[in-house]
Motif scaffolding. Structure first.
Motif, PDB file in Angstrom:
ATOM      1  N   UNK A   1      -1.439   5.464 -10.445  1.00  0.00           N
ATOM      2  CA  UNK A   1      -0.992   5.404  -9.055  1.00  0.00           C
ATOM      3  C   UNK A   1      -2.121   5.827  -8.106  1.00  0.00           C
ATOM      4  N   UNK A   2      -2.804   6.936  -8.453  1.00  0.00           N
ATOM      5  CA  UNK A   2      -3.905   7.429  -7.619  1.00  0.00           C
ATOM      6  C   UNK A   2      -4.983   6.349  -7.499  1.00  0.00           C
ATOM      7  N   UNK A   3      -5.328   5.775  -8.650  1.00  0.00           N
ATOM      8  CA  UNK A   3      -6.352   4.738  -8.654  1.00  0.00           C
ATOM      9  C   UNK A   3      -5.943   3.543  -7.817  1.00  0.00           C
ATOM     10  N   UNK A   4      -4.674   3.164  -7.918  1.00  0.00           N
ATOM     11  CA  UNK A   4      -4.168   2.016  -7.165  1.00  0.00           C
ATOM     12  C   UNK A   4      -4.256   2.295  -5.662  1.00  0.00           C
ATOM     13  N   UNK A   5      -3.766   3.476  -5.278  1.00  0.00           N
ATOM     14  CA  UNK A   5      -3.757   3.836  -3.851  1.00  0.00           C
ATOM     15  C   UNK A   5      -5.181   3.906  -3.302  1.00  0.00           C
TER      16      UNK A   5
ATOM     17  N   UNK B   1       0.824  -1.209   0.000  1.00  0.00           N
ATOM     18  CA  UNK B   1       0.000   0.000   0.000  1.00  0.00           C
ATOM     19  C   UNK B   1       0.856   1.255   0.000  1.00  0.00           C
ATOM     20  N   UNK B   2       2.132   1.088  -0.293  1.00  0.00           N
ATOM     21  CA  UNK B   2       3.037   2.238  -0.239  1.00  0.00           C
ATOM     22  C   UNK B   2       3.872   2.293  -1.522  1.00  0.00           C
ATOM     23  N   UNK B   3       3.409   3.100  -2.427  1.00  0.00           N
ATOM     24  CA  UNK B   3       4.077   3.177  -3.731  1.00  0.00           C
ATOM     25  C   UNK B   3       4.147   4.640  -4.158  1.00  0.00           C
ATOM     26  N   UNK B   4       5.238   5.036  -4.809  1.00  0.00           N
ATOM     27  CA  UNK B   4       5.300   6.420  -5.304  1.00  0.00           C
ATOM     28  C   UNK B   4       5.777   6.437  -6.754  1.00  0.00           C
TER      29      UNK B   4
END
Lengths: 383, 315
Positions: A136-140, A116-119
């Motif tokens: 990325x936004x969608x994934x988070x 749950x921690x990706x940049x």
């Protein structure tokens, strides 16, 4: 009496240039802007995959393989219409990723610290990097929904249905049709178009009540029933606004060719019910014995504020509310209406759609009853 | 004796501390053109709104056509036509459609309504403007449309609340002629105004109001007979000495002399031929003047003498 008043009220509404102009032009202009704005994304979807890298710097080494397979499966499932992958990713080290980015071999790289921690690291801003960012936004967002959903004890089906809208790319819906996430903006636009009827029906009571206007004096001085005058004005405003929402719908479906996933008949029915609900809300607000400016503010709050909370201007707000204050989405007319369209598209109706339709019908019945009760003749203390 | 159309008994209407109507009484007979005359804020419109049951009141009784008037008395409302002070029409409807709209609140039968609307258009002479929208009409024509919307259903009692405010003299005359014609056709008229000339011209009986009270009631002549003033001699002149002013005051029947702004006003009682005595005084004292003329007292003089204030607003 009713038919004569209905006919004349239809003329009053149709000839109100300001109202007609605003209600037709605004949604069409906004729809066109959405279309143009999203159009470049659609264009990209039909071109090449976006090169990117994934760099794993995992904190939890024990679950590394689980995390890898999860993230890869997410990226593998992000596809264009023709089935080709949207992101052409490769796993690299940090240094290699930086070098590739400098050499413009990739558009960006994802730095993964945990599930749950990706940049995302990018060096320029363009449509391709925007898409990587949106992924990325969608994934988070989906991870957030999943974690909080499990914490709150939601079923897997409930969680999955919430996750769809936050997604970025086209996916397969439960009905098997193509689901374009940007269509949610068009749902909200139609919802807002229907809700504009609040502004139209807001003026019904001022026109029939002596304490509110000179026209109201004429109505109250006549032997004609206030209820009939009110209902004639109400149905005239609603019918005209239904026609306007159909014009917007026609423009989106036939001119811009927005894919609402079929069900045109049910979409039309939903706009009719939505407009009817909005009209009853405007009627009930207009019946309150408050200053016209206050009533207009309340109506504006419901129309624009409701539109905002349903995600018309900022797509994520609805899902933030869904996680933290779901009641708002359940009672906000704009959210309920856009939900109805959403469920129609995703599930071809189903429970969610039935809830939305029932809610709108109940709200309509309650507010119309309020309007009828408030439309009796009564001497005022002051004029 | 003529049937009473409107009877108001001891009507009291308060707005918090302000007493808008203070034990006001009214008795209007069938066929009258009844004038309610008073300065702005005297209670004319409040009286009308109470009669029409638009406003609630604190005490008193109101009967219209012999029956107690209430908001839900549609049977009585059907017999009343109202022309409000402010124009109330739909901007989006044409002249014809506006009259038809308001007539439809009274008349359900389409054919009868069409006939009534045509007659109303003829009556206010708006035939050539029937397809015009209100925004395209002049102030006078708009007032005539406002009247047509109020009277198209052929009411027995017509209430006109200051229908000529901000209207040019030509349109004003047409409106007044129209009101007289409506009365000739059998309608009882209640006419409120602060223009005394209009009230004098068309009203058969007048109630003068001040501070929510009726202060004088009668025909125009009866009201004028209630006051001391019978003639005003007006002289336009550059100057006059204090000695001569005192001399004028000693002329028989002269009871008030005022000189202001090149205008000498001599108020007289006891008859209408005092101007000859004034002329004799001027000749005898070799006083020069530009112009001299005599006027009979107006309702303004009646109001002035009763209240000590001018009736006419400074415009």
């Amino acid at each position: 009496m009713f038919s004569a008043l209905l006919l004349n009220n239809m003329k009053i509404n149709i000839r109100n240039k300001e109202l007609i102009g605003w209600c037709i032009i605004f949604p069409i202009v906004l729809g066109t802007l959405f279309y143009v704005g999203f159009g470049s994304i659609y264009d990209i979807q039909s071109t090449d995959p976006i090169p990117a890298a994934i760099v794993y710097e995992l904190d939890d080494k024990a679950n590394a393989s689980e995390c890898r397979s999860m993230i890869e499966s997410v990226f593998d499932n992000i596809k264009y219409d023709d089935g080709t992958a949207m992101v052409e990713y490769r796993e690299t080290s940090l240094e290699e990723a930086d070098q590739l980015l400098d050499e413009k071999e990739i558009n960006g790289y994802y730095l993964v610290h945990g599930m749950a921690d990706m940049e995302l690291v990018i060096r320029s801003s363009n449509m391709k990097t925007s898409i990587l960012s949106a992924i990325l936004t969608g994934y988070k967002q989906n991870m957030d929904i999943m974690i909080k959903g499990f914490e709150k004890g939601l079923t897997q089906e409930q969680i999955v249905s919430m996750m769809y809208v936050g997604d970025y790319v086209k996916e397969q819906n439960l009905g098997g049709d193509s689901h374009d996430p940007y269509v949610a903006y068009f749902y909200n636009l139609i919802a807002m178009c229907c809700l504009m009827c609040i502004q139209t029906s807001l003026h019904i009571f001022p026109n029939i009540r002596a304490s509110r206007s000179n026209l109201g004096k004429r109505h109250e001085l006549s032997p004609g029933s206030q209820r009939i005058a009110m209902l004639a004005a109400f149905f005239a405003a609603t019918l005209v606004q239904i026609c306007i929402s159909q014009v917007t719908l026609f423009y989106l479906l036939c001119i811009l060719k927005i894919d609402f996933g079929g069900n045109t008949g049910l979409i039309i029915l939903t706009t009719v019910i939505g407009t009817f609900m909005a009209s009853t809300i405007g009627l009930a607000i207009g019946s309150l014995r408050l200053k016209q400016s206050v009533l207009e503010s309340i109506a504006l709050m419901i129309t624009v504020g409701g539109g905002f909370l349903s995600g018309l201007m900022y797509g994520d707000i609805k899902w933030k509310l869904e996680l933290n204050l779901p009641i708002i989405n359940r009672i906000n007319p704009a959210s309920v209406l856009s939900d109805a369209f959403y469920h129609l598209n995703i599930n071809h109706g189903g429970k969610g759609y039935t809830y939305s339709i029932c809610y709108m019908l109940i709200v309509s019945a309650v507010f119309l009853t309020v309007g009828i009760i408030m439309s009796s003749k009564k001497s005022s203390k002051s004029l | 004796m003529a049937e009473t159309v409107v009877k108001v008994t001891n009507l009291v209407k308060r707005y918090k501390e302000l007493v808008a109507l203070n034990n006001f009484n009214l008795d209007i007979k069938k066929g009258e053109v009844f004038g309610l005359l008073g300065p702005n804020g005297s209670g004319k419109t409040t009286t009308i709104n109470c009669i029409l049951a638009l406003l609630s009141y604190d005490s008193g009784e109101i009967e219209v056509f012999g029956q107690k008037m209430r908001a839900e008395r549609n049977d009585l409302k059907r017999r009343i036509g109202v022309v409000m002070q402010d124009v109330a029409v739909f901007d989006e409807l044409t002249v014809y459609e506006n009259i038809d709209y308001f007539c439809s609140l009274y008349i359900s039968d389409k054919a009868t309504r069409r006939q009534y609307v045509e007659e109303a258009i003829d009556f206010v002479e708006l035939n050539e403007f029937r397809k015009f929208y209100p925004k395209k009409l002049s102030g006078g024509l708009l007032r005539r449309l406002n009247i047509a919307c109020g009277i198209a259903h052929k009411p027995e009692l017509i209430i006109l609340d200051e229908p000529t405010v901000a209207v040019d003299p030509q349109s004003r005359n047409k409106i007044l002629e129209g009101i007289t014609e409506l009365n000739r056709q059998g309608a009882t008229i209640i006419y409120t105004s602060h223009y005394m000339e209009e009230v004098e011209q068309i009203c058969t009986r007048i109630q003068i109001m001040e501070n929510g009270k009726g202060i004088a009631l009668g025909t125009c002549d009866e009201l004028k007979q209630q006051i001391k003033n019978t003639e005003n001699v007006i002289v336009n002149m550059k100057k006059i000495s204090e000695e001569h002013l005192n001399g004028l005051r000693e002329i028989n029947h002269v009871y008030d002399v005022k000189f202001a702004g090149d205008r000498l006003m001599i108020k007289c009682s006891g008859g209408k031929h005092n101007i000859t005595h004034v002329l004799e005084f001027f000749d005898k004292n070799d006083i020069h003047y530009d112009r001299i003329y005599s006027e009979l007292p107006t309702l303004n003089d009646v109001f002035l003498e009763i209240t000590g204030k001018e009736l006419r607003d400074k415009e």
